[in-house]
Design an enzyme around this catalytic site. Structure first.
Site, short mmCIF file in Angstrom:
data_model
loop_
_atom_site.label_atom_id
_atom_site.label_comp_id
_atom_site.label_asym_id
_atom_site.label_seq_id
_atom_site.Cartn_x
_atom_site.Cartn_y
_atom_site.Cartn_z
N SER A 7 0.83 -1.20 0.00
CA SER A 7 0.00 0.00 0.00
C SER A 7 0.87 1.26 0.00
O SER A 7 1.94 1.27 0.60
CB SER A 7 -0.91 -0.01 1.22
OG SER A 7 -1.99 0.84 1.00
N GLY A 44 -2.27 -0.38 -4.10
CA GLY A 44 -0.99 0.33 -4.00
C GLY A 44 -1.02 1.70 -4.64
O GLY A 44 -0.02 2.42 -4.61
N GLU A 81 -7.35 -3.86 -7.66
CA GLU A 81 -8.14 -3.73 -6.43
C GLU A 81 -7.78 -2.43 -5.72
O GLU A 81 -7.28 -2.44 -4.60
CB GLU A 81 -7.85 -4.89 -5.47
CG GLU A 81 -8.15 -6.25 -6.01
CD GLU A 81 -7.76 -7.35 -5.01
OE1 GLU A 81 -7.64 -7.06 -3.80
OE2 GLU A 81 -7.57 -8.47 -5.45
N PRO A 82 -8.01 -1.27 -6.36
CA PRO A 82 -7.61 -0.02 -5.70
C PRO A 82 -8.41 0.19 -4.41
O PRO A 82 -9.63 0.10 -4.44
CB PRO A 82 -7.97 1.07 -6.73
CG PRO A 82 -8.37 0.34 -7.97
CD PRO A 82 -8.73 -1.05 -7.60
N ASP A 140 4.04 7.49 6.69
CA ASP A 140 4.14 8.30 5.47
C ASP A 140 5.55 8.87 5.33
O ASP A 140 6.18 9.26 6.32
CB ASP A 140 3.13 9.46 5.50
CG ASP A 140 1.72 8.97 5.24
OD1 ASP A 140 1.56 7.79 4.88
OD2 ASP A 140 0.78 9.76 5.42
N CYS A 168 -0.94 11.22 25.84
CA CYS A 168 0.26 11.36 26.69
C CYS A 168 1.26 10.23 26.46
O CYS A 168 2.24 10.10 27.20
CB CYS A 168 -0.06 11.41 28.19
SG CYS A 168 -1.05 12.81 28.62
N TYR A 198 -7.42 3.82 5.67
CA TYR A 198 -6.48 3.46 6.74
C TYR A 198 -6.51 4.49 7.86
O TYR A 198 -5.48 4.89 8.39
CB TYR A 198 -5.06 3.30 6.18
CG TYR A 198 -5.00 2.33 5.02
CD1 TYR A 198 -5.17 0.97 5.24
CD2 TYR A 198 -4.81 2.77 3.73
CE1 TYR A 198 -5.16 0.07 4.19
CE2 TYR A 198 -4.81 1.88 2.67
CZ TYR A 198 -4.97 0.53 2.90
OH TYR A 198 -4.97 -0.36 1.85
C1 LIG Z 1 -5.54 -7.97 -1.17
C2 LIG Z 1 -5.62 -6.48 -1.14
N1 LIG Z 1 -6.10 -5.82 -2.22
C3 LIG Z 1 -6.19 -4.47 -2.25
C4 LIG Z 1 -5.83 -3.73 -1.14
C5 LIG Z 1 -5.95 -2.23 -1.22
O1 LIG Z 1 -4.69 -1.66 -1.24
P1 LIG Z 1 -4.48 -0.07 -1.46
O2 LIG Z 1 -5.32 0.60 -0.44
O3 LIG Z 1 -3.04 0.11 -1.26
O4 LIG Z 1 -4.93 0.26 -2.84
C6 LIG Z 1 -5.33 -4.37 0.01
C7 LIG Z 1 -4.92 -3.60 1.17
O5 LIG Z 1 -4.39 -4.07 2.12
C8 LIG Z 1 -5.22 -5.79 0.01
O6 LIG Z 1 -4.74 -6.45 1.07
#
Ligand SMILES: Cc1ncc(COP(=O)(O)O)c(C=O)c1O
Length: 236
Positions: A7, A44, A81-82, A140, A168, A198
């Site tokens: 990610s 990612g 899979e964004p 980050d 604290c 996140y």
């Molecule tokens: C299998 C899978 N696909 C997609 C994602 C989404 O990743 P990102 O938020 O980096 O696009 C994740 C995040 O952990 C993941 O584990």
């Protein structure tokens, strides 16, 4: 076959490498009789506007790698899979300054100079922090600068500041680095855009602090859409 380069990917060539590796796995899979027809390039992608590398740059590298290793017309399906890319822009986090401390550090000049020649550093304590919505910030590479909600003169002096959360605990910091912000006061608000990924899902109630309050807002475009679809909404 699916992969995930990690990610918040910093290097688009990680995708190119993973795509080239996938091609070899495809060849091996087909060689032992598997039906290899789907490549899932995972997530990612960036979620914050202006982050480096930009989405378009990643897309260019990925398209070039796919054209080379999985050319069109081979009956392959490619999906992604964004996560962060879609989820981040829909939320903003508003945090409130609950305490403030000014410390004078001798011997440095530049911004934040006091009249006595010392260097003024401001510590702001906020009502949310590392154990709440901001857990991912310490990972980050570049600190994410907040929008300051305060009427200030056009070029206010900036001070090196450290942003702490409310618990604290020594790790309850937003960033490991100082950030440059104007002089603010208890009660002032900071806004962090692009906080839909996140963030609250990674928060805890460490030291008894409750989860952040979530307020849902609807933009005017959506209101008009709902009206057009026949569900009348009240004012506001
Ligand atoms: C299998 C899978 N696909 C997609 C994602 C989404 O990743 P990102 O938020 O980096 O696009 C994740 C995040 O952990 C993941 O584990």
């Amino acid at each position: 076959l699916s992969f995930h380069v990690g990610s918040g990917c910093q290097n688009p060539h990680s995708f190119a490498q993973a795509i080239a590796d996938s091609r070899r796995v495809f060849e091996m899979g087909r060689g032992v009789g598997h039906d290899m027809s789907l490549l899932d390039i995972g997530g990612g992608f960036p979620g914050v506007k202006g982050s480096e590398p930009e989405f378009e740059e990643m897309a260019r590298v990925i398209n070039a790698a796919l054209a080379q290793d999985f050319p069109e017309g081979t009956g392959m399906e490619v999906i992604a899979e964004p996560g962060r890319f879609y989820a981040a822009p829909v939320c903003v986090a508003a945090v409130n300054i609950i305490a403030k401390k000014a410390v004078l550090q001798p011997g440095r000049t530049r911004s934040g100079c006091s009249e006595s020649g010392g260097h003024r550093k401001l510590l702001y304590y906020l009502n949310e922090g590392h154990y709440g919505t901001f857990r991912s910030f310490l990972r980050d590479h570049v600190p994410r600068m907040p929008i300051v909600v305060k009427e200030l003169c056009s070029k206010p002096p900036l001070f090196p500041c450290i942003l702490y959360g409310p618990t604290c605990d020594a790790f309850d910091k937003f960033f490991n680095k100082e950030v440059q912000l104007p002089e603010l006061d208890v009660g002032d608000w900071l806004i962090f855009p692009s906080m839909g990924a996140y963030s609250s899902v990674m928060s805890s109630t460490f030291n008894g602090f409750p989860p952040a309050t979530i307020c849902y807002m609807m933009g005017p475009e959506l209101r008009y859409l709902r009206r057009a679809q026949g569900s009348e909404l009240g004012p506001g």
